[in-house]
Motif scaffolding. Structure first.
Motif, mmCIF file in Angstrom:
data_model
loop_
_atom_site.group_PDB
_atom_site.id
_atom_site.type_symbol
_atom_site.label_atom_id
_atom_site.label_comp_id
_atom_site.label_asym_id
_atom_site.label_seq_id
_atom_site.Cartn_x
_atom_site.Cartn_y
_atom_site.Cartn_z
ATOM 1 N N ALA A 1 54.190 51.131 -96.941
ATOM 2 C CA ALA A 1 53.637 50.125 -97.848
ATOM 3 C C ALA A 1 54.248 48.755 -97.601
ATOM 4 C CB ALA A 1 53.877 50.555 -99.294
ATOM 5 N N ASP A 2 55.473 48.748 -97.137
ATOM 6 C CA ASP A 2 56.186 47.507 -96.856
ATOM 7 C C ASP A 2 55.648 46.820 -95.602
ATOM 8 O OD1 ASP A 2 58.077 45.490 -96.608
ATOM 9 O OD2 ASP A 2 59.774 46.826 -96.250
ATOM 10 N N VAL A 3 55.430 47.603 -94.536
ATOM 11 C CA VAL A 3 55.116 46.980 -93.246
ATOM 12 C C VAL A 3 53.650 47.074 -92.837
ATOM 13 C CG1 VAL A 3 57.473 47.376 -92.444
ATOM 14 C CG2 VAL A 3 55.688 49.040 -91.865
ATOM 15 N N SER A 4 52.915 48.073 -93.353
ATOM 16 C CA SER A 4 51.517 48.249 -92.939
ATOM 17 C C SER A 4 50.769 49.095 -93.960
ATOM 18 C CB SER A 4 51.448 48.916 -91.557
ATOM 19 O OG SER A 4 50.108 49.042 -91.132
ATOM 20 N N MET B 1 45.498 47.839 -92.591
ATOM 21 C CA MET B 1 46.101 46.782 -91.779
ATOM 22 C C MET B 1 46.891 47.410 -90.646
ATOM 23 S SD MET B 1 48.831 43.818 -92.907
ATOM 24 C CE MET B 1 50.209 44.931 -93.101
ATOM 25 N N THR B 2 46.644 46.990 -89.419
ATOM 26 C CA THR B 2 47.362 47.504 -88.260
ATOM 27 C C THR B 2 48.423 46.500 -87.826
ATOM 28 O OG1 THR B 2 45.418 48.715 -87.510
ATOM 29 C CG2 THR B 2 47.145 48.296 -85.888
ATOM 30 N N VAL B 3 49.665 46.948 -87.738
ATOM 31 C CA VAL B 3 50.757 46.101 -87.276
ATOM 32 C C VAL B 3 50.729 46.053 -85.755
ATOM 33 C CG1 VAL B 3 53.265 45.910 -87.124
ATOM 34 C CG2 VAL B 3 52.204 46.519 -89.284
ATOM 35 N N THR B 4 50.848 44.871 -85.183
ATOM 36 C CA THR B 4 50.774 44.726 -83.726
ATOM 37 C C THR B 4 52.136 44.532 -83.082
ATOM 38 O OG1 THR B 4 50.369 42.354 -83.988
ATOM 39 C CG2 THR B 4 48.441 43.800 -83.820
ATOM 40 N N THR B 5 53.181 44.364 -83.879
ATOM 41 C CA THR B 5 54.543 44.263 -83.357
ATOM 42 C C THR B 5 55.427 45.238 -84.126
ATOM 43 O OG1 THR B 5 55.058 42.461 -84.900
ATOM 44 C CG2 THR B 5 54.291 41.845 -82.698
ATOM 45 N N PRO B 6 56.489 45.743 -83.507
ATOM 46 C CA PRO B 6 57.344 46.716 -84.192
ATOM 47 C C PRO B 6 58.005 46.126 -85.439
ATOM 48 C CG PRO B 6 57.754 46.709 -81.821
ATOM 49 C CD PRO B 6 56.894 45.519 -82.111
ATOM 50 N N ALA B 7 58.195 46.981 -86.437
ATOM 51 C CA ALA B 7 58.924 46.609 -87.651
ATOM 52 C C ALA B 7 59.990 47.663 -87.891
ATOM 53 C CB ALA B 7 57.973 46.531 -88.838
ATOM 54 N N THR B 8 61.184 47.233 -88.283
ATOM 55 C CA THR B 8 62.310 48.150 -88.457
ATOM 56 C C THR B 8 62.979 47.914 -89.806
ATOM 57 O OG1 THR B 8 62.707 48.204 -86.067
ATOM 58 C CG2 THR B 8 64.508 48.927 -87.480
ATOM 59 N N ARG B 9 63.402 49.001 -90.441
ATOM 60 C CA ARG B 9 64.139 48.934 -91.698
ATOM 61 C C ARG B 9 65.207 50.029 -91.703
ATOM 62 N NH1 ARG B 9 61.013 45.277 -91.715
ATOM 63 N NH2 ARG B 9 59.630 44.532 -93.380
ATOM 64 N N ALA C 1 64.239 62.160 -100.124
ATOM 65 C CA ALA C 1 64.556 61.237 -99.030
ATOM 66 C C ALA C 1 63.298 60.850 -98.269
ATOM 67 C CB ALA C 1 65.580 61.867 -98.093
ATOM 68 N N ASP C 2 62.436 61.833 -98.003
ATOM 69 C CA ASP C 2 61.228 61.544 -97.234
ATOM 70 C C ASP C 2 60.217 60.714 -98.020
ATOM 71 O OD1 ASP C 2 61.949 62.750 -94.820
ATOM 72 O OD2 ASP C 2 61.421 64.739 -95.554
ATOM 73 N N ALA C 3 60.403 60.594 -99.328
ATOM 74 C CA ALA C 3 59.544 59.705 -100.114
ATOM 75 C C ALA C 3 59.627 58.271 -99.607
ATOM 76 C CB ALA C 3 59.943 59.768 -101.591
ATOM 77 N N ALA C 4 60.757 57.922 -99.011
ATOM 78 C CA ALA C 4 60.936 56.556 -98.511
ATOM 79 C C ALA C 4 60.006 56.243 -97.347
ATOM 80 C CB ALA C 4 62.392 56.339 -98.107
ATOM 81 N N ARG C 5 59.458 57.258 -96.687
ATOM 82 C CA ARG C 5 58.487 56.985 -95.620
ATOM 83 C C ARG C 5 57.288 56.211 -96.174
ATOM 84 N NH1 ARG C 5 57.801 62.498 -91.944
ATOM 85 N NH2 ARG C 5 59.921 63.329 -92.211
#
Length: 450
Positions: free
Chosen positions: A228-231, A1-9, A219-223
């Motif tokens: 998985a959350d956004v795309s 799935m490709t996200v077409t708008t920015p997502a921030t967390r 910490a980098d595991a959160a990437r």
């Protein structure tokens, strides 16, 4: 799935549970007792109180489409939003400092972080310590930091809050003047090995040498959780990353392990990986392609005297043109023979991917297009690439474009570029507290000042 708008967390507070699971997954445990060379606090993190959330506030991450190139969708995973660092080292550094805060809260012991660094890690740890002070989580008496960095990366250190007279003495920035920049690692390790007991017995401070892979993996595991959350990956995706030791990608894969074990990600859809390096340290690409770090696997370059450049056309994975066959494009990438190569090689063999080396000339040629792509994603690069002090994002994008042009990326694959660092000459360079080249120099700069 490709996200077409920015997502921030917020990559820490939004995925606190994933970080905890990553700790368990990799078997991370406390080190030896306080006052010993092998000391490390536990991996417990503080409760998310308002003050702790304030401390973590700069740990933002975004996922933004860049556009299309050569039939591939490009996305940037932007890890550079913290204005105090502009690099991905923010996240692991905050977790390291948060662990120190929790240890101090539980035990009352005083800690001093000791870190050798090529630059960005030290900047981020200093920033995190300053943020912990500002949030009221600890005082300089309770937590301090010693940063040891090579002279070649002085331009990466910004004048920061720890340079304030009230905190400077216990948080020294040491400039290493030895011939080999990577010598900071051995010198930092030797200081802790030989003086941990002295610091504890005479000064009541426990030294913590933080250059341990697990400190960064968790910490980098959160990437992976953010992705998985956004795309969520679909199986036709590569992740591209400018690397020295590939801590970030190994952390991402730890996160994938956690998610897949919990049924939150499809093991068959794990992405492949494109490793991007420079000619100064192409070790991971050499290891991936040839099973060896030996430089005789690098292609032979020929000097084109009419143009004043070196060229080669024997290996698609190396620059076609460069000003120097041993060019150091960015001194932050300084690790030779990284111990992480076997693990990364195995991941590429299993999930797909490749490696590529880029030159400054190639990066500069791509710069106008890369700058526009990144501007559309909210990242500002200076008009003149000569102003850059951190080349990671540009290296990664150049590597992606070169790999696509040379047919190294499978058709139909989207590419996620890890935006791990980008800043220019818009800050005041920090002055070191001492120049050091020997163990005695470090002792004089650190312990004799307490």
């Amino acid at each position: 799935m490709t996200v077409t708008t920015p997502a921030t967390r917020n990559m820490i507070t939004d995925y606190y549970d994933v970080i905890a699971s990553a700790v368990r997954r990799c078997g991370a445990v406390p080190g030896d007792a306080p006052g010993t060379p092998g000391f490390a606090p536990g991996f417990d993190l503080p409760e998310l109180t308002p003050a702790v959330r304030e401390f973590y506030a700069a740990a933002t991450v975004s996922w933004s489409p860049l556009g299309h190139y050569g039939g591939h969708d490009l996305t940037v995973l932007d890890l550079t939003a913290n204005p105090g660092t502009r690099t991905t080292k923010t996240f692991a550094s905050m977790v390291i400092v948060a662990r120190a805060v929790e240890h101090i809260r539980r035990t009352g012991e005083r800690l001093c972080i000791v870190t050798p660094t090529s630059g960005n890690k030290g900047v981020a740890l200093r920033d995190s310590v300053a943020r912990a002070y500002a949030a009221g989580l600890v005082t300089p008496e309770q937590l301090s930091i010693v940063v040891l960095a090579p002279a070649a990366t002085r331009h990466k250190f910004r004048h920061d809050a720890l340079a304030d007279p009230a905190t400077r003495a216990v948080n020294p920035l040491l400039r290493y003047t030895g011939a080999d920049p990577e010598g900071v690692k051995a010198l930092g390790r030797a200081f802790v090995d030989e003086y941990a007991a002295t610091a504890y017995d005479k000064h009541g401070v426990t030294l913590w040498y933080t250059l341990d892979l697990r400190n960064y993996l968790v910490a980098d595991a959160a990437r992976a959780a953010f992705e998985a959350d956004v795309s969520p990956a679909t199986g036709s995706r590569w992740h591209a990353h400018a690397v020295s030791s590939a801590f970030g990608l190994l952390g991402y894969n730890l996160g994938r392990d956690v998610l897949e074990a919990a049924g939150d990600a499809d093991p068959a859809a794990r992405p492949g990986f494109l490793l991007v390096q420079h000619l100064g340290t192409p070790d991971m690409v050499l290891s991936l392609r040839h099973g060896s770090f030996e430089r005789d696997h690098c292609p032979a370059y020929t000097l084109d005297e009419s143009r004043g450049v070196w060229t080669q056309d024997a290996d698609l994975r190396f620059p076609a043109v460069t000003d120097d066959p041993a060019e150091v494009l960015d001194p932050t990438f300084y690790t030779h023979r990284p111990v992480t190569s076997p693990a990364m090689n195995a991941l590429v063999r299993r999930h797909g991917g490749d490696g590529i080396v880029v030159s400054r000339r190639e990066c500069v040629r791509r710069y106008p297009v890369a700058r526009q792509w990144l501007a559309d994603a909210g990242l500002t690069l200076p008009e003149d690439p000569a102003r850059l002090r951190e080349w990671s994002i540009l290296m990664a994008l150049t590597g992606v474009c070169n790999a696509v042009d040379r047919g190294l990326v499978p058709a139909g694959h989207e590419i996620v570029v890890h935006g791990t660092g980008s800043y220019c000459d818009d800050f005041r360079i920090a002055e070191p507290d001492a120049e050091v080249s020997t163990l005695a120099d470090v002792v004089a700069a650190v312990l004799d000042q307490r």
